[in-house]
Scaffold this motif. Structure first.
Motif, short mmCIF file in Angstrom:
data_model
loop_
_atom_site.label_atom_id
_atom_site.label_comp_id
_atom_site.label_asym_id
_atom_site.label_seq_id
_atom_site.Cartn_x
_atom_site.Cartn_y
_atom_site.Cartn_z
N GLY A 15 81.74 44.00 35.25
CA GLY A 15 80.53 43.40 34.72
C GLY A 15 80.02 44.20 33.54
N LEU A 16 78.73 44.56 33.56
CA LEU A 16 78.14 45.26 32.42
C LEU A 16 78.62 46.70 32.31
CD1 LEU A 16 76.25 45.32 30.02
CD2 LEU A 16 74.32 45.64 31.58
N TYR A 17 79.02 47.32 33.41
CA TYR A 17 79.51 48.69 33.31
C TYR A 17 80.69 48.77 32.34
CZ TYR A 17 82.08 52.94 34.25
OH TYR A 17 82.77 54.13 34.08
N ALA A 18 80.63 49.71 31.39
CA ALA A 18 81.64 49.90 30.34
C ALA A 18 81.66 48.75 29.34
CB ALA A 18 83.02 50.15 30.92
N GLY A 19 80.68 47.85 29.43
CA GLY A 19 80.48 46.84 28.41
C GLY A 19 79.51 47.35 27.35
N ALA A 20 78.62 46.48 26.89
CA ALA A 20 77.72 46.88 25.81
C ALA A 20 76.39 46.15 25.92
CB ALA A 20 78.34 46.58 24.45
N VAL A 21 75.32 46.82 25.51
CA VAL A 21 74.06 46.18 25.18
C VAL A 21 73.96 46.18 23.66
CG1 VAL A 21 71.55 46.37 25.29
CG2 VAL A 21 72.92 46.75 27.33
N ALA A 22 73.59 45.03 23.09
CA ALA A 22 73.71 44.85 21.65
C ALA A 22 72.44 44.28 21.03
CB ALA A 22 74.89 43.94 21.32
N ALA A 23 72.23 44.64 19.77
CA ALA A 23 71.20 44.04 18.93
C ALA A 23 71.88 43.58 17.64
CB ALA A 23 70.11 45.07 18.60
N LEU A 24 71.67 42.32 17.25
CA LEU A 24 72.32 41.79 16.06
C LEU A 24 71.34 40.93 15.28
CD1 LEU A 24 74.33 38.70 17.14
CD2 LEU A 24 73.76 40.41 18.86
N SER A 25 71.70 40.63 14.03
CA SER A 25 70.75 39.95 13.16
C SER A 25 71.46 39.00 12.21
CB SER A 25 69.95 40.99 12.34
OG SER A 25 69.00 40.36 11.51
N HIS A 26 70.68 38.06 11.65
CA HIS A 26 71.19 37.08 10.69
C HIS A 26 71.77 37.73 9.44
CE1 HIS A 26 67.16 38.05 9.24
NE2 HIS A 26 67.62 37.74 8.05
N ASP A 27 71.36 38.98 9.14
CA ASP A 27 71.84 39.64 7.92
C ASP A 27 73.21 40.29 8.09
OD1 ASP A 27 71.32 41.91 9.41
OD2 ASP A 27 69.73 42.67 8.11
N SER A 33 73.99 42.62 10.39
CA SER A 33 73.94 43.93 11.05
C SER A 33 74.13 43.78 12.55
CB SER A 33 72.63 44.65 10.75
OG SER A 33 71.53 43.88 11.19
N PHE A 34 74.62 44.84 13.15
CA PHE A 34 75.00 44.80 14.57
C PHE A 34 74.95 46.22 15.10
CE2 PHE A 34 78.09 45.05 18.02
CZ PHE A 34 77.92 43.86 18.70
N ASP A 35 74.33 46.41 16.26
CA ASP A 35 74.28 47.73 16.87
C ASP A 35 74.52 47.57 18.35
OD1 ASP A 35 73.27 50.67 16.05
OD2 ASP A 35 72.65 50.23 18.11
N SER A 36 75.40 48.38 18.91
CA SER A 36 75.72 48.24 20.33
C SER A 36 75.91 49.59 20.98
CB SER A 36 76.97 47.37 20.52
OG SER A 36 78.08 47.92 19.84
N ALA A 37 75.41 49.68 22.20
CA ALA A 37 75.52 50.89 23.01
C ALA A 37 76.54 50.68 24.10
CB ALA A 37 74.16 51.21 23.64
N LEU A 38 77.41 51.65 24.29
CA LEU A 38 78.36 51.61 25.41
C LEU A 38 77.57 51.82 26.70
CD1 LEU A 38 81.28 51.56 26.47
CD2 LEU A 38 81.37 54.02 26.06
N VAL A 39 77.73 50.91 27.65
CA VAL A 39 76.93 50.96 28.87
C VAL A 39 77.57 51.88 29.91
CG1 VAL A 39 75.93 49.64 30.77
CG2 VAL A 39 75.95 48.70 28.46
N LEU A 40 77.03 53.07 29.98
CA LEU A 40 77.35 54.07 30.99
C LEU A 40 76.02 54.69 31.41
CD1 LEU A 40 80.26 55.81 29.03
CD2 LEU A 40 80.52 54.08 30.82
N ARG A 41 76.00 55.51 32.46
CA ARG A 41 74.77 56.17 32.94
C ARG A 41 73.68 55.13 33.15
NH1 ARG A 41 78.75 58.53 31.58
NH2 ARG A 41 78.84 60.39 30.28
N ALA A 42 74.00 54.09 33.90
CA ALA A 42 73.10 52.95 34.04
C ALA A 42 72.92 52.56 35.50
CB ALA A 42 73.62 51.76 33.24
N LEU A 43 71.83 51.82 35.73
CA LEU A 43 71.55 51.20 37.01
C LEU A 43 71.56 49.69 36.81
CD1 LEU A 43 69.08 52.03 39.77
CD2 LEU A 43 68.75 49.86 38.59
#
Length: 411
Positions: free
Chosen positions: A344-356, A358-368
């Motif tokens: 599932g989300l473990y070792a996946g990503a949380v991401a923020a992206l935009s119409h311009d 740009s894209f930013d994503s965090a590797l999902v570790l150390r999570a609940l």
């Protein structure tokens, strides 16, 4: 951020922290949900649509957002590890364009909202008194599950010695034996960690919070892309003398150095495939990064996207993170599906992206993670030819200690 998330104004929200700023994204104005068999979109004025899909999942997301009727948008959400699986199953991604955004940086909050009165209500929450201190945590025992985990590590080492792959991350799930307050856990956990990114989310009833040690992929509007592989681990926070000793071990251990070097080389090769070749650089090679209860060897690999390439190509090339999957990636991902239960989300990503673009994503570790009233943690270790089951189990305990002591029960 905790006050906004816990206010009850929005059933769905994402909190995303980058260096120097926090964003709260509340409610759903637009939505893209990718399941193994179907992609579903919801946009203002055009309503909800669904369709089967095939091909690369990143291209499906690209096309879904390209069809948005919104001329200007930001989106936030999560991508599952199985997004890259050869036979994906379950929910692969959930991304929303929020009704309201609160961005906090340099002591100032900027509020935007789609509906009348929303901005005012959010501003009132921001200007209000501080939230009450969260309840005391109930530390979760991480030293369980060794009898199940160590044999899987041994199987992975045997595969490596047989030439099946060079490296794989074998993980273990740790169920939390009580109902969890996810927002309060975020507050407690963030105070004890210094992540590259942090997040808190609740989308369609799935909740998660975490303190990501590394950037998976960051692309700015000009096409500059960066990834930050961390590999090689020792405990941290055990006192000055012990931390200095374990740091020296980390910097001189042949197994840890090899694990890190092959991860950096893989990230570099991935960027060569999407960037102008002469722009690809490795900086800060094998710098020690202190992340909560552990310290890692870290490097940054960057480049400039080649003409015709976009952030979606960067996601396709870099996902899943090499430090959470293995080398070579296709063989390692296939092996993960045999050695681990679905991530599932473990070792996946949380991401923020935009119409311009740009894209930013965090590797999902150390999570609940929390769904249907059940909560769990998860951690893995990088297995290479020099790995031993005892040491890799110990590494998972060290990583789980970044969040396990800070889990807050529901009152």
């Amino acid at each position: 951020m905790a006050r906004l998330a816990g206010s009850g104004l929005y059933d769905d929200y994402v909190v995303y922290e980058r260096p120097g700023s926090y964003t709260f994204a509340g409610g759903v104005l637009g939505e893209v949900v990718l399941d193994a068999g179907e992609v579903r979109t919801r946009w203002p004025d055009t309503g909800t649509a669904s369709a089967p899909w095939s091909g690369r999942p990143a291209d499906v997301l690209r096309e879904a957002f390209a069809a948005s009727p919104l001329p200007v948008w930001n989106a936030y959400g999560w991508i599952a590890f199985e997004f890259a699986a050869p036979r994906p199953a379950g929910r692969l991604a959930h991304l929303v364009v929020p009704r309201a955004e609160v961005r906090v940086a340099d002591g100032l909050a900027r509020v935007t909202a789609a509906g009348p009165g929303e901005a005012g209500r959010l501003a009132g929450l921001i200007a209000g008194t501080g939230a009450a201190a969260p309840a005391e945590p109930a530390p979760v025992d991480v030293r369980v599950g060794a009898a199940e985990y160590k044999p899987r590590v041994a199987r992975a080492v045997a595969d490596i010695e047989a030439g099946a792959y060079q490296k794989i991350i074998v993980s273990r799930r740790l169920d939390v034996p009580f109902p969890v307050d996810v927002v309060a856990t975020y507050v407690r956990g963030r105070a004890a960690n210094n992540p590259a990114r942090s997040f808190l989310l609740d989308l369609a009833g799935f909740q998660a919070t975490g303190f990501s040690p590394e950037v998976l992929a960051s692309v700015d509007a000009a096409g500059r892309v960066m990834t930050q592989p961390l590999a090689g681990t020792r405990a941290f926070g055990l006192g000055r003398d012990t931390d200095a000793r374990t740091r020296h071990e980390l910097e001189t251990d042949p197994k840890e150095i090899f694990e890190h070097a092959v991860s950096v080389r893989t990230s570099q090769d991935e960027l060569y495939g999407i960037c102008a070749r002469d722009t690809v650089r490795v900086t800060g090679f094998m710098t020690v990064k202190e992340r909560g209860s552990v310290q890692h060897l870290g490097s940054s690999v960057s480049g400039t996207l080649a003409p015709g390439r976009t952030a979606w190509d960067a996601l396709d090339a870099l996902f899943p993170g090499v430090t959470a999957s293995g080398i070579p990636k296709p063989e390692a991902i296939e092996a993960v599906t045999r050695l681990d239960e679905p991530r599932g989300l473990y070792a996946g990503a949380v991401a923020a992206l935009s119409h311009d673009g740009s894209f930013d994503s965090a590797l999902v570790l150390r999570a609940l993670y929390k769904e249907d009233g059940r909560a769990w943690l998860r951690a893995g270790a990088g297995i290479v030819s020099g790995s031993t089951p005892d040491r890799e189990y110990e590494e998972t305990c060290e990583k789980l200690a970044s969040i396990a002591p800070h889990v807050v029960p529901l009152p």
